[in-house]
Design an enzyme around this catalytic site. Structure first.
Site, PDB file in Angstrom:
ATOM      1  N   LYS A  13      19.928  87.946 -89.132  1.00 47.06           N
ATOM      2  CA  LYS A  13      20.642  87.151 -90.147  1.00 47.06           C
ATOM      3  C   LYS A  13      22.081  86.867 -89.706  1.00 47.06           C
ATOM      4  O   LYS A  13      22.543  85.744 -89.771  1.00 47.06           O
ATOM      5  CB  LYS A  13      20.700  87.897 -91.501  1.00 47.06           C
ATOM      6  CG  LYS A  13      19.371  88.223 -92.105  1.00 47.06           C
ATOM      7  CD  LYS A  13      19.519  88.928 -93.441  1.00 47.06           C
ATOM      8  CE  LYS A  13      20.197  90.282 -93.382  1.00 47.06           C
ATOM      9  NZ  LYS A  13      19.442  91.318 -92.647  1.00 47.06           N
ATOM     10  N   ARG A  88      20.445  90.585-102.437  1.00 42.82           N
ATOM     11  CA  ARG A  88      19.544  91.563-101.859  1.00 42.82           C
ATOM     12  C   ARG A  88      18.619  92.172-102.902  1.00 42.82           C
ATOM     13  O   ARG A  88      17.790  93.015-102.574  1.00 42.82           O
ATOM     14  CB  ARG A  88      20.387  92.683-101.287  1.00 42.82           C
ATOM     15  CG  ARG A  88      20.323  92.798 -99.816  1.00 42.82           C
ATOM     16  CD  ARG A  88      21.155  94.005 -99.461  1.00 42.82           C
ATOM     17  NE  ARG A  88      20.898  94.460 -98.159  1.00 42.82           N
ATOM     18  CZ  ARG A  88      21.548  94.035 -97.083  1.00 42.82           C
ATOM     19  NH1 ARG A  88      22.462  93.107 -97.174  1.00 42.82           N
ATOM     20  NH2 ARG A  88      21.268  94.560 -95.922  1.00 42.82           N
ATOM     21  N   ARG A 127      21.824  97.424 -80.601  1.00 46.36           N
ATOM     22  CA  ARG A 127      22.938  96.631 -81.132  1.00 46.36           C
ATOM     23  C   ARG A 127      24.260  97.368 -80.954  1.00 46.36           C
ATOM     24  O   ARG A 127      24.352  98.568 -81.153  1.00 46.36           O
ATOM     25  CB  ARG A 127      22.727  96.354 -82.618  1.00 46.36           C
ATOM     26  CG  ARG A 127      23.951  95.675 -83.233  1.00 46.36           C
ATOM     27  CD  ARG A 127      23.700  95.050 -84.553  1.00 46.36           C
ATOM     28  NE  ARG A 127      23.280  96.001 -85.563  1.00 46.36           N
ATOM     29  CZ  ARG A 127      22.930  95.654 -86.791  1.00 46.36           C
ATOM     30  NH1 ARG A 127      22.923  94.382 -87.128  1.00 46.36           N
ATOM     31  NH2 ARG A 127      22.549  96.562 -87.639  1.00 46.36           N
ATOM     32  N   ARG A 160      26.611 101.130 -85.034  1.00 38.27           N
ATOM     33  CA  ARG A 160      26.913 101.314 -86.455  1.00 38.27           C
ATOM     34  C   ARG A 160      26.325 102.624 -86.964  1.00 38.27           C
ATOM     35  O   ARG A 160      25.238 103.014 -86.548  1.00 38.27           O
ATOM     36  CB  ARG A 160      26.325 100.143 -87.265  1.00 38.27           C
ATOM     37  CG  ARG A 160      27.304  99.009 -87.421  1.00 38.27           C
ATOM     38  CD  ARG A 160      26.694  97.748 -87.983  1.00 38.27           C
ATOM     39  NE  ARG A 160      25.770  97.930 -89.093  1.00 38.27           N
ATOM     40  CZ  ARG A 160      25.118  96.928 -89.670  1.00 38.27           C
ATOM     41  NH1 ARG A 160      25.294  95.688 -89.234  1.00 38.27           N
ATOM     42  NH2 ARG A 160      24.293  97.149 -90.668  1.00 38.27           N
ATOM     43  N   ARG A 171      16.283 101.954 -94.340  1.00 37.79           N
ATOM     44  CA  ARG A 171      16.723 100.604 -94.722  1.00 37.79           C
ATOM     45  C   ARG A 171      15.539  99.643 -94.788  1.00 37.79           C
ATOM     46  O   ARG A 171      15.501  98.749 -95.641  1.00 37.79           O
ATOM     47  CB  ARG A 171      17.761 100.089 -93.717  1.00 37.79           C
ATOM     48  CG  ARG A 171      19.129 100.718 -93.931  1.00 37.79           C
ATOM     49  CD  ARG A 171      20.019 100.577 -92.721  1.00 37.79           C
ATOM     50  NE  ARG A 171      20.341  99.206 -92.394  1.00 37.79           N
ATOM     51  CZ  ARG A 171      20.816  98.821 -91.203  1.00 37.79           C
ATOM     52  NH1 ARG A 171      21.003  99.705 -90.248  1.00 37.79           N
ATOM     53  NH2 ARG A 171      21.103  97.560 -90.993  1.00 37.79           N
TER      54      ARG A 171
HETATM   55  P1  AP5 Z   1      21.782  90.951 -86.371  1.00 37.66           P
HETATM   56  O1  AP5 Z   1      22.047  89.489 -86.308  1.00 37.66           O
HETATM   57  O2  AP5 Z   1      22.936  91.880 -86.318  1.00 37.66           O
HETATM   58  O3  AP5 Z   1      20.801  91.271 -87.603  1.00 37.66           O
HETATM   59  P2  AP5 Z   1      21.052  91.322 -89.168  1.00 37.66           P
HETATM   60  O4  AP5 Z   1      19.852  90.716 -89.793  1.00 37.66           O
HETATM   61  O5  AP5 Z   1      22.387  90.758 -89.501  1.00 37.66           O
HETATM   62  O6  AP5 Z   1      20.998  92.898 -89.359  1.00 37.66           O
HETATM   63  P3  AP5 Z   1      21.913  93.856 -90.224  1.00 37.66           P
HETATM   64  O7  AP5 Z   1      21.612  95.258 -89.766  1.00 37.66           O
HETATM   65  O8  AP5 Z   1      23.325  93.416 -90.203  1.00 37.66           O
HETATM   66  O9  AP5 Z   1      21.297  93.651 -91.587  1.00 37.66           O
HETATM   67  P4  AP5 Z   1      21.396  94.552 -92.784  1.00 37.66           P
HETATM   68  O10 AP5 Z   1      20.853  93.608 -93.757  1.00 37.66           O
HETATM   69  O11 AP5 Z   1      20.708  95.835 -92.735  1.00 37.66           O
HETATM   70  O12 AP5 Z   1      22.942  94.976 -92.773  1.00 37.66           O
HETATM   71  P5  AP5 Z   1      24.188  94.471 -93.587  1.00 37.66           P
HETATM   72  O13 AP5 Z   1      25.368  94.557 -92.732  1.00 37.66           O
HETATM   73  O14 AP5 Z   1      23.876  93.188 -94.280  1.00 37.66           O
HETATM   74  O15 AP5 Z   1      20.765  91.294 -85.182  1.00 37.66           O
HETATM   75  C1  AP5 Z   1      20.333  92.626 -84.937  1.00 37.66           C
HETATM   76  C2  AP5 Z   1      20.310  92.897 -83.432  1.00 37.66           C
HETATM   77  O16 AP5 Z   1      19.292  92.126 -82.817  1.00 37.66           O
HETATM   78  C3  AP5 Z   1      21.613  92.504 -82.719  1.00 37.66           C
HETATM   79  O17 AP5 Z   1      21.892  93.417 -81.700  1.00 37.66           O
HETATM   80  C4  AP5 Z   1      21.313  91.124 -82.152  1.00 37.66           C
HETATM   81  O18 AP5 Z   1      22.070  90.861 -81.005  1.00 37.66           O
HETATM   82  C5  AP5 Z   1      19.828  91.211 -81.860  1.00 37.66           C
HETATM   83  N1  AP5 Z   1      19.131  89.937 -82.064  1.00 37.66           N
HETATM   84  C6  AP5 Z   1      19.357  89.009 -83.036  1.00 37.66           C
HETATM   85  N2  AP5 Z   1      18.501  87.962 -82.921  1.00 37.66           N
HETATM   86  C7  AP5 Z   1      17.701  88.255 -81.863  1.00 37.66           C
HETATM   87  C8  AP5 Z   1      16.604  87.577 -81.248  1.00 37.66           C
HETATM   88  N3  AP5 Z   1      16.145  86.387 -81.701  1.00 37.66           N
HETATM   89  N4  AP5 Z   1      16.007  88.179 -80.191  1.00 37.66           N
HETATM   90  C9  AP5 Z   1      16.451  89.379 -79.732  1.00 37.66           C
HETATM   91  N5  AP5 Z   1      17.484  90.060 -80.265  1.00 37.66           N
HETATM   92  C10 AP5 Z   1      18.104  89.515 -81.308  1.00 37.66           C
HETATM   93  O19 AP5 Z   1      24.278  95.607 -94.716  1.00 37.66           O
HETATM   94  C11 AP5 Z   1      24.575  96.942 -94.394  1.00 37.66           C
HETATM   95  C12 AP5 Z   1      24.541  97.796 -95.632  1.00 37.66           C
HETATM   96  O20 AP5 Z   1      25.533  97.322 -96.565  1.00 37.66           O
HETATM   97  C13 AP5 Z   1      23.230  97.772 -96.429  1.00 37.66           C
HETATM   98  O21 AP5 Z   1      22.301  98.711 -95.926  1.00 37.66           O
HETATM   99  C14 AP5 Z   1      23.740  98.122 -97.835  1.00 37.66           C
HETATM  100  O22 AP5 Z   1      23.981  99.501 -97.966  1.00 37.66           O
HETATM  101  C15 AP5 Z   1      25.076  97.409 -97.897  1.00 37.66           C
HETATM  102  N6  AP5 Z   1      24.972  96.062 -98.468  1.00 37.66           N
HETATM  103  C16 AP5 Z   1      25.277  94.871 -97.853  1.00 37.66           C
HETATM  104  N7  AP5 Z   1      25.068  93.832 -98.667  1.00 37.66           N
HETATM  105  C17 AP5 Z   1      24.620  94.351 -99.858  1.00 37.66           C
HETATM  106  C18 AP5 Z   1      24.208  93.778-101.071  1.00 37.66           C
HETATM  107  N8  AP5 Z   1      24.187  92.447-101.260  1.00 37.66           N
HETATM  108  N9  AP5 Z   1      23.796  94.619-102.065  1.00 37.66           N
HETATM  109  C19 AP5 Z   1      23.795  95.961-101.901  1.00 37.66           C
HETATM  110  N10 AP5 Z   1      24.159  96.561-100.745  1.00 37.66           N
HETATM  111  C20 AP5 Z   1      24.571  95.772 -99.729  1.00 37.66           C
HETATM  112 MG    MG Z   2      24.188  91.607 -90.256  1.00 42.23          MG
END
Ligand code: AP5
Ligand code: MG
Length: 214
Positions: A13, A88, A127, A160, A171
């Site tokens: 994402k 979410r 990552r 992270r 997660r």
């Molecule tokens: P990346 O692009 O970083 O993936 P992502 O989908 O952004 O993954 P996140 O871990 O950031 O998602 P998340 O939803 O768990 O975390 P968030 O920060 O939102 O890609 C992942 C890896 O793969 C990278 O190394 C990338 O280079 C690689 N990659 C990407 N595309 C690729 C491809 N096509 N092929 C190969 N490799 C590839 O949230 C973190 C925490 O915050 C949550 O757990 C929660 O506690 C809290 N939080 C955030 N938002 C909310 C909300 N709205 N409500 C409640 N809690 C929340």
């Molecule tokens: Mg992310």
């Protein structure tokens, strides 16, 4: 253009949201990045969020909804935005819709980046993230030019806290229970588009550009 990125943790994402934001000159709003910045700065919000994030749990809706609703009303959002990691939960989606409706507005696209669970754990362990500017790398797929250092801002790259394998599994469970129902929610609203997130990241981006149609 108002876009929501949906998908499991690690689906890509953030990677795709940054590319969309660059191409269409709209802000990339990542709730995860906002929380991580608050944790780094030691704010009250950051302290509260960290206790949930480190366990792989969602931060309570009331800590995130107002924050996003305020953010999307700022001037730089007047031509649209890409939301990454929000909504979410169904209540978050309903609150966002209600707030946008009051403004005479609505979401144009919810893009689901589809990646099976088995690919996710592998991706997350590779990552590396820059907590200073939010840039994301992958040891194999997008290595930084200099090992352990952010290409953008020169700060140190880290694994992270929530990317440890046991937290990633947690997660993923939370995602299936609380976030996946949003796929039906946005299908019903006729704004859902699915892309295959297992492809190379450039191909995934081209598929998204086709969906956006401009
Ligand atoms: P990346 O692009 O970083 O993936 P992502 O989908 O952004 O993954 P996140 O871990 O950031 O998602 P998340 O939803 O768990 O975390 P968030 O920060 O939102 O890609 C992942 C890896 O793969 C990278 O190394 C990338 O280079 C690689 N990659 C990407 N595309 C690729 C491809 N096509 N092929 C190969 N490799 C590839 O949230 C973190 C925490 O915050 C949550 O757990 C929660 O506690 C809290 N939080 C955030 N938002 C909310 C909300 N709205 N409500 C409640 N809690 C929340
Ligand atoms: Mg992310």
């Amino acid at each position: 253009m108002k876009i929501i990125m949906l998908g499991a943790p690690g689906a890509g994402k953030g990677t795709q949201a940054k590319k969309i934001a660059d191409k269409y000159s709209i802000p990339h709003i990542s709730t995860g990045d906002i929380f991580r910045a608050n944790i780094k700065e030691g704010t009250e919000l950051g302290k509260k969020a960290k206790t949930y994030m480190d366990q792989g749990l969602l931060v309570p809706d009331e800590l995130v909804v107002d924050l996003v609703v305020d953010r999307v009303q700022q001037d730089d959002c007047s031509n649209g935005y890409v939301l990454d990691g929000f909504p979410r939960t169904i209540p978050q989606a309903e609150s966002l819709d209600a707030a946008l409706e009051k403004l005479g507005d609505k979401i144009d696209y919810a893009i689901n980046v589809e990646v099976p669970d088995e690919n996710i754990v592998r991706r997350m362990s590779g990552r590396r993230a820059c907590l200073a500017c939010g840039a994301t790398y992958h040891l194999v797929h997008i290595p930084p030019k200099k090992e352990g250092i952010c290409d953008n801002c020169g700060k140190e790259l880290v694994l992270r806290d929530d990317d440890k394998p046991e937290t990633v599994t947690k997660r993923l469970n939370v995602y299936h229970e609380q976030t996946q129902p949003l796929i039906d929610y946005y299908t019903t609203k006729n704004v859902l588009a699915e892309v295959d997130g297992t492809k190379d990241m450039e191909e995934v981006f081209q598929d998204i550009v086709k969906v956006l149609g401009v």
